[in-house]
Design a protein around this motif. Sequence first.
Motif, PDB file in Angstrom:
ATOM      1  N   SER A 115      17.559  25.169 -11.563  1.00 31.60           N
ATOM      2  CA  SER A 115      17.829  26.307 -10.674  1.00 31.60           C
ATOM      3  C   SER A 115      16.638  27.238 -10.634  1.00 31.60           C
ATOM      4  O   SER A 115      16.244  27.737  -9.581  1.00 31.60           O
ATOM      5  CB  SER A 115      19.031  27.107 -11.173  1.00 31.60           C
ATOM      6  OG  SER A 115      20.119  26.294 -11.335  1.00 31.60           O
ATOM      7  N   ASP A 116      16.051  27.444 -11.804  1.00 27.34           N
ATOM      8  CA  ASP A 116      14.953  28.401 -11.875  1.00 27.34           C
ATOM      9  C   ASP A 116      13.706  27.858 -11.206  1.00 27.34           C
ATOM     10  O   ASP A 116      13.154  28.466 -10.295  1.00 27.34           O
ATOM     11  CB  ASP A 116      14.679  28.725 -13.349  1.00 27.34           C
ATOM     12  CG  ASP A 116      13.541  29.710 -13.490  1.00 27.34           C
ATOM     13  OD1 ASP A 116      13.456  30.612 -12.632  1.00 27.34           O
ATOM     14  OD2 ASP A 116      12.747  29.584 -14.424  1.00 27.34           O
ATOM     15  N   LEU A 154      20.392  22.058 -15.758  1.00 23.55           N
ATOM     16  CA  LEU A 154      20.729  22.690 -14.483  1.00 23.55           C
ATOM     17  C   LEU A 154      20.046  24.047 -14.374  1.00 23.55           C
ATOM     18  O   LEU A 154      19.573  24.433 -13.299  1.00 23.55           O
ATOM     19  CB  LEU A 154      22.245  22.872 -14.376  1.00 23.55           C
ATOM     20  CG  LEU A 154      23.034  21.644 -13.968  1.00 23.55           C
ATOM     21  CD1 LEU A 154      24.515  21.945 -14.018  1.00 23.55           C
ATOM     22  CD2 LEU A 154      22.640  21.209 -12.572  1.00 23.55           C
ATOM     23  N   SER A 155      20.001  24.762 -15.497  1.00 13.59           N
ATOM     24  CA  SER A 155      19.397  26.091 -15.474  1.00 13.59           C
ATOM     25  C   SER A 155      17.925  26.004 -15.125  1.00 13.59           C
ATOM     26  O   SER A 155      17.435  26.718 -14.255  1.00 13.59           O
ATOM     27  CB  SER A 155      19.537  26.760 -16.835  1.00 13.59           C
ATOM     28  OG  SER A 155      20.876  26.903 -17.147  1.00 13.59           O
ATOM     29  N   VAL A 156      17.246  25.105 -15.816  1.00 15.11           N
ATOM     30  CA  VAL A 156      15.811  24.988 -15.557  1.00 15.11           C
ATOM     31  C   VAL A 156      15.582  24.558 -14.119  1.00 15.11           C
ATOM     32  O   VAL A 156      14.687  25.063 -13.435  1.00 15.11           O
ATOM     33  CB  VAL A 156      15.172  23.996 -16.555  1.00 15.11           C
ATOM     34  CG1 VAL A 156      13.735  23.727 -16.185  1.00 15.11           C
ATOM     35  CG2 VAL A 156      15.265  24.546 -17.952  1.00 15.11           C
ATOM     36  N   ILE A 208      15.054  25.414  -7.343  1.00 13.24           N
ATOM     37  CA  ILE A 208      15.793  26.055  -6.253  1.00 13.24           C
ATOM     38  C   ILE A 208      15.264  27.452  -5.995  1.00 13.24           C
ATOM     39  O   ILE A 208      14.936  27.811  -4.860  1.00 13.24           O
ATOM     40  CB  ILE A 208      17.304  26.102  -6.578  1.00 13.24           C
ATOM     41  CG1 ILE A 208      17.819  24.688  -6.825  1.00 13.24           C
ATOM     42  CG2 ILE A 208      18.066  26.733  -5.432  1.00 13.24           C
ATOM     43  CD1 ILE A 208      19.253  24.609  -7.220  1.00 13.24           C
ATOM     44  N   ASP A 209      15.142  28.246  -7.068  1.00 15.84           N
ATOM     45  CA  ASP A 209      14.749  29.630  -6.838  1.00 15.84           C
ATOM     46  C   ASP A 209      13.302  29.727  -6.390  1.00 15.84           C
ATOM     47  O   ASP A 209      12.983  30.411  -5.431  1.00 15.84           O
ATOM     48  CB  ASP A 209      14.945  30.432  -8.136  1.00 15.84           C
ATOM     49  CG  ASP A 209      15.474  31.813  -7.853  1.00 15.84           C
ATOM     50  OD1 ASP A 209      16.345  31.930  -6.967  1.00 15.84           O
ATOM     51  OD2 ASP A 209      15.023  32.769  -8.490  1.00 15.84           O
ATOM     52  N   ASN A 210      12.443  29.025  -7.090  1.00 20.24           N
ATOM     53  CA  ASN A 210      11.017  29.148  -6.821  1.00 20.24           C
ATOM     54  C   ASN A 210      10.603  28.462  -5.542  1.00 20.24           C
ATOM     55  O   ASN A 210       9.937  29.036  -4.700  1.00 20.24           O
ATOM     56  CB  ASN A 210      10.251  28.544  -8.004  1.00 20.24           C
ATOM     57  CG  ASN A 210       9.384  29.580  -8.648  1.00 20.24           C
ATOM     58  OD1 ASN A 210       8.975  30.515  -7.968  1.00 20.24           O
ATOM     59  ND2 ASN A 210       9.103  29.415  -9.914  1.00 20.24           N
TER      60      ASN A 210
END
Lengths: 516, 628
Positions: free
Chosen positions: B568-569, B564-566, B572-574
């Motif tokens: 999100s990074d 999930l972290s990867v 989603i964020d990028n």
Amino acid sequence: MLDNILSILIFFPALAAMFGFVVAKDSIRAYGVTVAAIEFALSLFLWYAYDPAVSGMQFMESLPLIPAFGISYLLGVDGISLFIIVLAAFFTLIGIASLPDMKRMKDMILTLLFLQMTMIGVFAALDAIVFYVFWELSLVPMLYIIGAWGGPLRIYASVKFFLYTFTGSLVMLVGMLFMAYFYHQATGTWSFSILEWYRLILPENIQLWLFVAFFLGFAIKVPMFPFHTWLPYAHGQAPTIGSVILAAILLKMGTYAFVRFSLPLFPDASVFFMMPIAVLAIIMIIYTAMVAYAQEDIKQVVAYSSVSHMGVIILGTFALNVEGISGSVFLMIAHGVVSGALFLLVGVIYERRHTKMMSEFGGLASVMPHYATIFGVMVMASVGLPLTINFVGEFLSLLGFYQQSHMMTLLAGIAIIVGAIYMLAAFKKVFFGEVTNEKNRNLPDVNKRELVALIPLVIIAIWLGVYPKPVLGPINNSVESIVQLMHEKAVTEEAKARIPDLTSTIVINEAKEETK
Amino acid sequence: MSTLLIWIVLIPFLSAALMGLVYLTGLRSNHLFYTITGILAPLLSGLFSLFIGWELLGSSADVVLHVEAFQWIALGDFDIAVAFMADRLTAVMLFFITFIGTLIHIYAAGYMSDDEAYGKFFSFFNLFMGSMLLLVLADNPIIMFVGWELVGLSSYLLIGFYHQDAKNIKAANKAFMLNRVGDFGFIIALSVLFIALEGDAFTFESIKANIGFLDNSLIALVGMLLFVGAMGKSAQIPLYVWLPDAMAGPTPVSALIHAATMVTAGVYMVARFSFLYNEVPEVGEFIALIGAFSALFAALIASYQSDIKKILAYSTMSQLGYMFIAVGLGAYSSGIFHVFTHAFFKALLFMGAGAVIVALHHEQNIFKMGGLRKHLGLVYVTMFIATLAISGIPPFSGFFSKDAILAAAFASGNYGIWMMATLTAMLTAYYMFRMLFIVFFANGHEYSNIPVLSRMMTWPLVVLAVGSAFAGLLGVNEAYGGSNGFASFIALPDRSHQLSHLAEYMLGFLNVLMALIGTGLAYKMFAVSAKEPIGDTFWKSLVMHKFYIDELYDRLIVRTLRMLSVMSDKVIDNKGVDGILHLFVSGYKTAGLLFTRLQNGKVRYYALYILAGIAVMSLLMLDTMEAM
């Protein structure tokens, strides 16, 4: 001197920066340190002279600038702004003192002094226009610091930083003009004084519009999700000192402005938007914590963790009660100390190895034990361990919001756990295990210049965690008066119910005393 | 007198800070300074604790000492002081924490004598002592929470003490994280309680006085959440997985964590909140059930382990399960009594194991040992006593405390729990004697140059052996001709169920029988020759792999979170958040390009725009005129 101490605090560094142009290159560090030390001493004097029992504004200065529009040079501090001013002076001092040798050293130091003027100006201003001027001026030195001393993507990063925050501020300016206009409508006179605005009771629909206008400016500055994407670039490219000041002080402008403007001016709108903002804050806490976990660059971990903790500050602010707001103001200080320290610490290895990738490191605890110890203390402060500075603020913020919504606070509390995961994982990668990279085998431990900056931060992080009263007391007094003001001003029933009435509790407490 | 309470907590912290600073500044030339400062701190705290205990012994049971150090957080309603209290429960905890703590410190001075980071070790060790004492002496739950978290911190530091090996740090992180999960439950419980009590003074005494005004469902919620905290700290299902890995730390650390401090915190907390749990017995039954499952589960795993420290670790978890059965069913004094006796024999077992490990140059696999009784006579004798005690053979200490718990479980009518606990008693004897027989009997290996253990390491074993043998006599109940001294001294509000003496005799007999069966099985299988178990059948390999719980957690939680972290990074964020921003930018750019095209400097285009403008205006005017 006390009558003008705020003006002195604001303009002394700027004036010193002017004179600094004629100072010789090799004595500029000494000059900068001296100026910043005098400034810090002045700020400590301000704290000393500040009367913690008074909840209102102190050391007020007033000078009409454009009387026709009620714009005046109006300054003052209360418990909310006092400590951020001290912190700003403190970080400028240790920032300059620990500055590594770099190209154009002189420009850097003078820029920092100029930046200091704008920071203290923002927190001392009580006139919306003066506030706005300092708010925008602060962009210039930061833009210069990132653009001139930054990494390879510095132009993209600095332009993004500038345009993004500038757009937000313009919307905020429009909001301020409208606010003054409504004030004029209601009273017949023009005024940009925040204290005058406090007295104005606005109908709810107007409050909502104005709230949104202010919100955009503040939220981008904080930066709140989803307006946060400028920050990782700014941190990623900025030199250490830029990141330190940005994280420790500049971001606090946004959260400070929420407490100074949004809450007391628009209490009903604050209640109206409480839940949506809380949702954003919680997304921000959990989501950025997860993004932090995925980073491979230690500075980005610290950057995202800094955003994540800002979410707790927002949550506490919008708890709209004394625990929450006092907690969030205290957390602003705590966050400044801890994330400032973490950025300084990242700067230490960056300067030695010129890389921030965690995979390049490992086993540093054996090579640089002092560095590892200080980093460890700050990691523990960052994850909010009790008896460190962050715990007090985080706990009070969450306790405050718990009174508004249980589920939301539970979700936010999950961040406490996730926060520990990414910090410990990063700490492990950099510091523990065997030294695998030969280049790390002989790295020198922290030197005296770096310790000058780091040791005071360690002391503060523990001292205010063990004994927060000297800071929490004055904050509490001022926050109480703001909460009471909000309660009295609120027009809707819901807002009256959500924002506690402090006079009633005081009456109850007095009754209790009597029965005893 | 009460100010002594402050010093009891402060001295270990001060000595930890002092040693930490001396160590960091590099004045670490000789060990003597650390040895003296390190051992003196728990010793002084222990002496002061004895004074406190003496004072409380001489006064009536409801006397509580209070002292306030300073106001910590004061905000309107919220007023928390750094304040300490001591009642008889505290006195008992203080006694064994400082007593056994001091012995472990002395032992550690021998065990760690060759370690480079000797000073650091003692600094962390005293930090641990201070945190635990803070937890025990806290006057309000918030300060208790502070101690609670600091214990987590010090265990993190000590488990990861050998930090050059990344594996140890993994264990330390695991301990810290799982403890934090528990701590989260704890702090939420405190928030709920604080807000429900509307911010009246938040000390244990005032909570106790006001608990009656609260809703039962709310108390149940608080009770459950608090227990989540206990699950973490005291390693119960499902938050136990850190405890076996915590063996990564030096052996004295294991002794300290498992015997005198840390893991007992959860049991102490439940006993401290006994007034709250007495309001909601159904929560208590849940706690007892978790305890029973943990006890049985851990005992099963322990029976198939080969690492001497892992066996002891699971045995700790299993014994903690017993304690939770007791406090869950309202037999608080029996629970604390077992904490008390367990502290002696478990500390002894770990320190004995540490002595064996040192003698064999850091060998931990029991199947590479064998026949050691000839070489390590003293260790053998003392560990034998401890094994008898933990297995519940009378008259050794474990018998009395365990018997009291089993009797309480039987008397309360929770026969399921009682049966699980009795079965566990058999398994306990089995796996403990299995270990003892394999290590000290069995087919001996050839050993070369077994070092002589220093006195620092051996005589604490003797002291603890005496304690393990006789500590149980403090709490002999009426059925066995005693006066139940421990329970009447500690004066906790037990929900007691009476059993006839005959029933007690029968239960006691059954326990001894179970223990003897376990011992006999172990003797038959391992006393002469021992082979390392192989996971040839499904069940065996399931147990040997600890039911694959670690792997399950790894798949379910760690990897999911990582993924999930990867996502999100990178996504989603990028692509998401920044993507929308870039969409704005490119929209702006396109618009700009469009307008540049319009403004191309050719007069005929401008004439066209003028024409178009006039045309639109004329149309508008026509429109308005028609309307008029």
